[in-house]
Motif scaffolding. Structure first.
Motif, PDB file in Angstrom:
ATOM      1  N   VAL A 150       3.644  -2.691  -8.346  1.00 38.18           N
ATOM      2  CA  VAL A 150       4.566  -3.070  -7.236  1.00 38.18           C
ATOM      3  C   VAL A 150       4.910  -4.450  -6.707  1.00 38.18           C
ATOM      4  CG1 VAL A 150       4.355  -2.826  -4.414  1.00 38.18           C
ATOM      5  CG2 VAL A 150       3.438  -1.031  -5.934  1.00 38.18           C
TER       6      VAL A 150
ATOM      7  N   LEU B  56      -5.587  14.115  -7.711  1.00 44.24           N
ATOM      8  CA  LEU B  56      -5.567  14.446  -6.489  1.00 44.24           C
ATOM      9  C   LEU B  56      -6.189  15.912  -6.186  1.00 44.24           C
ATOM     10  CD1 LEU B  56      -4.781  14.197  -3.633  1.00 44.24           C
ATOM     11  CD2 LEU B  56      -2.369  14.923  -4.215  1.00 44.24           C
TER      12      LEU B  56
ATOM     13  N   LEU C  76       1.899  12.544  -1.480  1.00 41.74           N
ATOM     14  CA  LEU C  76       1.088  13.664  -1.174  1.00 41.74           C
ATOM     15  C   LEU C  76      -0.462  13.112  -0.602  1.00 41.74           C
ATOM     16  CD1 LEU C  76       0.946  16.658  -0.985  1.00 41.74           C
ATOM     17  CD2 LEU C  76       0.571  16.622  -3.375  1.00 41.74           C
ATOM     18  N   VAL C  77      -0.569  12.124  -1.118  1.00 37.66           N
ATOM     19  CA  VAL C  77      -2.056  11.547  -1.023  1.00 37.66           C
ATOM     20  C   VAL C  77      -2.057  11.126   0.347  1.00 37.66           C
ATOM     21  CG1 VAL C  77      -3.837   9.776  -1.717  1.00 37.66           C
ATOM     22  CG2 VAL C  77      -2.487  10.866  -3.704  1.00 37.66           C
TER      23      VAL C  77
ATOM     24  N   TYR D   8      -5.353   5.005  -7.013  1.00 40.46           N
ATOM     25  CA  TYR D   8      -3.568   4.871  -7.177  1.00 40.46           C
ATOM     26  C   TYR D   8      -3.396   3.608  -6.737  1.00 40.46           C
ATOM     27  CZ  TYR D   8      -2.332   9.547  -8.103  1.00 40.46           C
ATOM     28  OH  TYR D   8      -2.002  10.741  -8.864  1.00 40.46           O
ATOM     29  N   LEU D   9      -3.894   3.015  -5.746  1.00 44.38           N
ATOM     30  CA  LEU D   9      -3.746   1.767  -5.225  1.00 44.38           C
ATOM     31  C   LEU D   9      -3.721   0.745  -6.131  1.00 44.38           C
ATOM     32  CD1 LEU D   9      -2.325   0.008  -2.812  1.00 44.38           C
ATOM     33  CD2 LEU D   9      -4.654   0.103  -1.918  1.00 44.38           C
TER      34      LEU D   9
ATOM     35  N   LYS E  76       3.570   8.199  -9.212  1.00 45.53           N
ATOM     36  CA  LYS E  76       2.928   8.748  -7.969  1.00 45.53           C
ATOM     37  C   LYS E  76       3.331  10.336  -7.906  1.00 45.53           C
ATOM     38  CE  LYS E  76       5.306   5.451  -5.230  1.00 45.53           C
ATOM     39  NZ  LYS E  76       5.697   5.190  -3.990  1.00 45.53           N
TER      40      LYS E  76
ATOM     41  N   LEU F 189      -1.441   0.761  -9.418  1.00 47.79           N
ATOM     42  CA  LEU F 189      -0.386   0.757  -9.073  1.00 47.79           C
ATOM     43  C   LEU F 189       0.346  -0.527  -8.629  1.00 47.79           C
ATOM     44  CD1 LEU F 189       0.922   4.487  -8.452  1.00 47.79           C
ATOM     45  CD2 LEU F 189       0.893   3.232 -10.593  1.00 47.79           C
TER      46      LEU F 189
ATOM     47  N   VAL G 145       1.045  -1.205   0.006  1.00 51.40           N
ATOM     48  CA  VAL G 145       0.000   0.115   0.028  1.00 51.40           C
ATOM     49  C   VAL G 145       0.707   1.053   0.180  1.00 51.40           C
ATOM     50  CG1 VAL G 145      -1.564   1.310   1.296  1.00 51.40           C
ATOM     51  CG2 VAL G 145      -1.810  -0.870   1.104  1.00 51.40           C
ATOM     52  N   LEU G 146       2.041   1.125   0.692  1.00 50.50           N
ATOM     53  CA  LEU G 146       2.630   2.429   0.959  1.00 50.50           C
ATOM     54  C   LEU G 146       3.676   2.712  -0.424  1.00 50.50           C
ATOM     55  CD1 LEU G 146       3.335   2.135   4.641  1.00 50.50           C
ATOM     56  CD2 LEU G 146       2.418   4.000   3.656  1.00 50.50           C
ATOM     57  N   ARG G 147       3.727   1.513  -1.049  1.00 48.78           N
ATOM     58  CA  ARG G 147       4.574   1.880  -2.286  1.00 48.78           C
ATOM     59  C   ARG G 147       3.714   2.170  -3.477  1.00 48.78           C
ATOM     60  NH1 ARG G 147       9.244  -2.574  -3.376  1.00 48.78           N
ATOM     61  NH2 ARG G 147       9.686  -1.116  -4.883  1.00 48.78           N
ATOM     62  N   ALA G 148       2.394   1.949  -3.305  1.00 52.01           N
ATOM     63  CA  ALA G 148       1.640   2.107  -4.426  1.00 52.01           C
ATOM     64  C   ALA G 148       0.774   3.663  -4.360  1.00 52.01           C
ATOM     65  CB  ALA G 148       0.581   1.261  -4.474  1.00 52.01           C
ATOM     66  N   VAL G 149       0.766   4.132  -2.982  1.00 50.79           N
ATOM     67  CA  VAL G 149      -0.194   5.430  -2.806  1.00 50.79           C
ATOM     68  C   VAL G 149       0.944   6.421  -2.937  1.00 50.79           C
ATOM     69  CG1 VAL G 149      -1.717   6.621  -1.299  1.00 50.79           C
ATOM     70  CG2 VAL G 149      -1.911   4.256  -1.830  1.00 50.79           C
ATOM     71  N   PRO G 150       0.651   7.650  -3.656  1.00 51.86           N
ATOM     72  CA  PRO G 150       1.589   8.855  -3.484  1.00 51.86           C
ATOM     73  C   PRO G 150       1.701   9.284  -2.259  1.00 51.86           C
ATOM     74  CG  PRO G 150      -0.029   8.877  -5.360  1.00 51.86           C
ATOM     75  CD  PRO G 150      -0.345   7.823  -4.415  1.00 51.86           C
TER      76      PRO G 150
ATOM     77  N   ILE H 282      -2.265  14.159   2.705  1.00 57.57           N
ATOM     78  CA  ILE H 282      -3.449  14.884   2.519  1.00 57.57           C
ATOM     79  C   ILE H 282      -4.634  14.105   3.243  1.00 57.57           C
ATOM     80  CG2 ILE H 282      -5.429  15.477   0.860  1.00 57.57           C
ATOM     81  CD1 ILE H 282      -3.143  16.741  -0.709  1.00 57.57           C
TER      82      ILE H 282
END
Ligand SMILES: Nc1ncnc2c1ncn2[C@@H]1O[C@H](COP(=O)(O)OP(=O)(O)O)[C@@H](O)[C@H]1O
Ligand SMILES: [Mg+2]
Lengths: 223, 223, 242
Positions: free
Chosen positions: B209, B178, A74-75, B201-202, B164, B205, A67-72, A78
């Motif tokens: 990953v 975003l 900044l997202v 995103y998830l 990302k 991407l 999850v942490l590698r796929a979501v930007p 936010i």
């Protein structure tokens, strides 16, 4: 040229806002250090936890990492800063940026540490133990040195890249360099503070990039 | 639980804001399709120039790469988006974003290609030159194809980061995913659109990953 | 003369590796070069197609001074085939692709024609059935034969071999030497750096012994191998047989 300097290198404006940028500089440094420490420590703990090979736990760790590698970043920031308050969880911009970046660094670090542990072939253990080294000695003198060699360059590069993400804090009003530069810019309606901010980042990160280069050559595998 | 669903997974809100998000998604996709090929082409150019015999040009390339790697991308983007108009060059947001991304990503892709080219043994150059291929032909037909193949995991990994990173374009009001999500949130006073953006995103991407994680473990296991 | 090297010097920084080499190779001649490791054999071959830039001296190939300013070095190189100790096949191309690359890009031949020439070259080295195989699917001996075909396909006027069998397992050496012998019989001009004395006795017209960047002695194989003027050579040959 004179006009260009007036616009981008306006000494008056720069002098006026330099203290603010300096203030931001220290916030950036603090935020960066906090991210590096929390991120790498968490990553190491996760990798060690994974080495026990408990299925449910490993699945959880892999899910976290993915999850942490796929979501930007900044997202994530936010979501932490703007979305969580709607369910009553409030945190400062500094904390949400720190939390998001640390979690991201942790996920990368976990992968890198784990891969490093897997990378040392079993034969190395056997060879070391067969010469009479104890488990700890084999770990200390044979396995770890090889694992570290593999781990350090990618970890350094990742850490540098993620640390630069501290600038994202500007979006959630963390008073770091970019935020200070940007607000000074909107007060003065002159981009010189942005120039100053850019210079501050270069002062901070050029040595870090060079350090990364040095690490890469220092630990390069002789093929 | 109930509050969580109303706050984050509110289907009514989602239905209402879906057209915004879809438009944002398309913009993000377009940005990716422009920025990634540009960055790869620029990176390849950087790596090739880094090999010319003409020293000043080589130094210039190293400087370029380190300079833009030291800048947090958001700082670069803001500098271009807010600073350039002062020079009289008022670029559309999309172009400013593309320019900032080009400078940043070509440095990263450049380092990847450089490492790839350096990994090719000298014998390959010599064999090619001994059959009469020129320097450019040797690069094009012998070295670059092999180098690219050797660094595919790194290229994919960097591309993931670039995709990302496109989310920072929201800061300069380019209506990508975003940005659309935040607009939708401020209109509806509900965090569902932001969470939805994160999930989009998830979903998009995550396959990348997984693929990378496989590559990385295999690559290290080969050492 | 196909190859005419005169007064060739080559230094790497302070290290003078070639200290004035003279070497003439006539058409259809096979010149065999031996000498201790580090004596400059590879450097000599590599200077002949300017993979190394000579420090001074002259090199003529088919009468053309390849050191002259403005010479089209790529055109010259295509006339000089080179075979390396480590094969240096292109791993991303199959055997036929390896052989046809220069045909297509240097000689600008159409794909069909290049494939045709390439196939014939592969057949010549006994690998007509391996055209589609990638280097990592071939044995060392087969790889080296593809490398020979890659050079042969360009119809060079001279072929340079730098220890073509040194990286091979003993049982694979024979196949490569057989191909070289057959090339010799069909009249190819060759310069061969190697330790395969048996091959030299059977196939070489002339043996050149190099030591410390100089030609110490040259002559017919029987002379150099059996009664050299220098004790140094006797020792060296004894060490190879021992
Ligand atoms: N590119 C180079 N740079 C510096 N020294 C070199 C280089 N190539 C070869 N040499 C040196 O030149 C000498 C002769 O090398 P070489 O021609 O390979 O000898 P041989 O093939 O006879 O073993 C050696 O001492 C070697 O270390
Ligand atoms: Mg040699």
């Amino acid at each position: 040229m004179g006009k260009f300097a007036q616009t981008f290198l306006n000494w008056e404006v720069m002098a006026q806002y330099a203290p603010k940028i300096l203030e931001g500089f220290w916030v950036t440094v603090q935020l960066a250090l906090a991210v590096v420490i929390a991120g790498i420590a968490t990553g190491l703990v996760l990798a060690l936890a994974r080495s026990f090979r408990v299925k449910a736990l490993n699945l959880l760790i892999v899910a976290f990492v993915d999850v942490l590698r796929a979501v930007p970043p900044l997202v994530l920031i936010i979501i932490l800063y703007f979305a969580l308050p709607t369910v009553g969880v409030r945190m400062s911009g500094f904390v949400s940026t720190w939390l998001a970046l640390s979690a991201i660094l942790a996920s990368f670090a976990e992968e890198i540490f784990w891969a490093g542990m897997l990378a040392v072939p079993h034969g190395q253990w056997e060879a070391a133990r067969s010469t009479g080294l104890s488990f700890l000695q084999a770990m200390r003198f044979v396995v770890l040195p090889q694992a570290v060699r593999i781990t350090i360059p990618p970890l350094t590069n990742r850490t540098i890249a993620i640390t630069k993400g501290t600038a994202l804090g500007a979006v959630v009003a963390v008073g770091e360099i970019l935020y200070q530069a940007q607000s000074a810019y909107s007060f003065s309606y002159n981009p010189s503070p942005l120039t100053l901010g850019a210079v501050a980042y270069l002062i901070l990160f050029i040595p870090v990039v060079w350090f990364g280069r040095w690490v890469e050559t220092r630990f390069a595998w002789k093929r | 639980m109930e509050t969580l669903i109303t706050a984050f997974f509110n289907l009514g809100i989602l239905r209402e804001t879906a057209p915004y998000l879809w438009a944002g998604f398309k913009m993000s996709a377009l940005l990716t399709l422009v920025v990634v090929p540009l960055g790869i082409a620029g990176g390849l150019a950087v790596a090739l120039i880094a090999r010319t015999a003409f020293r000043p040009l080589r130094w210039l390339v190293v400087f370029y790469v380190d300079f833009f790697r030291a800048f947090p991308p958001l700082v670069l983007l803001m500098f271009i988006a807010f600073g350039l108009p002062f020079t009289g060059l008022d670029l559309p947001a999309f172009v400013s974003v593309a320019l900032a991304f080009f400078l940043n990503t070509s440095s990263y892709y450049g380092e990847i290609f450089r490492a790839g080219i350096e990994s090719i043994p000298r014998g390959q150059f010599e064999a090619a030159r001994s059959t009469g291929l020129g320097a450019a032909q040797t690069m094009a037909y012998v070295i670059v194809p092999q180098a690219t193949r050797n660094v595919i995991p790194d290229l994919i990994s960097n591309t993931l980061e670039v995709v990302k990173l496109t989310s920072i374009a929201s800061v300069v009001a380019l209506p990508e995913l975003l940005y659309a999500a935040r607009q939708a949130q401020s209109i509806t006073y509900n965090a569902t659109p932001i969470i939805a953006a994160g999930i989009i995103y998830l979903v998009c991407l995550w396959p990348l990953v997984r693929l990378l994680s496989r590559f990385e473990h295999r690559q290290i296991a080969l050492h | 003369m196909i190859l005419d090297v005169a007064g060739l010097h080559k230094s790497f920084g302070d290290l003078e590796v070639l200290k004035g080499i003279d070497l003439k190779v006539a058409e259809r001649e096979l010149v065999f070069v031996i000498g201790p490791s580090g004596s400059g054999k590879s450097t000599l071959l590599r200077c002949c197609n300017r993979l190394e830039e000579p420090t001074s001296g002259s090199i003529r190939v088919e009468g053309v001074d390849i050191m002259a300013p403005g010479v089209d070095i790529n055109a010259v190189r295509r006339r000089i085939g080179m075979v390396f100790q480590s094969f240096n096949l292109y791993p991303h191309l199959n055997a036929l692709g390896n052989v046809t690359l220069a045909l297509r890009k240097v000689l600008k031949k159409a794909k069909a024609e290049a494939d045709d020439i390439g196939m014939r070259a592969l057949v010549r080295v006994g690998l007509g059935d391996k055209a589609k195989a990638y280097p990592n699917e071939l044995s060392g001996g087969q790889q080296q034969r593809v490398a020979i075909a890659r050079a042969l396909a360009l119809e060079p006027s001279i072929m340079l071999f730098d220890e073509p069998t040194s990286a091979l397992d003993p049982e694979l050496v024979g196949g490569v030497l057989a191909v070289m012998r057959q090339m010799r019989e069909s009249g190819m001009t060759m310069v061969v750096v190697s330790h395969e004395m048996r091959f030299a006795r059977g196939a070489a017209d002339r043996v050149v012994f190099m030591d410390q960047g100089r030609v110490l002695e040259e002559g017919p194989p029987e002379k150099i191998f059996n009664e050299p003027e220098h004790a140094r050579i006797k020792e060296f040959i004894a060490s190879l047989n021992g």
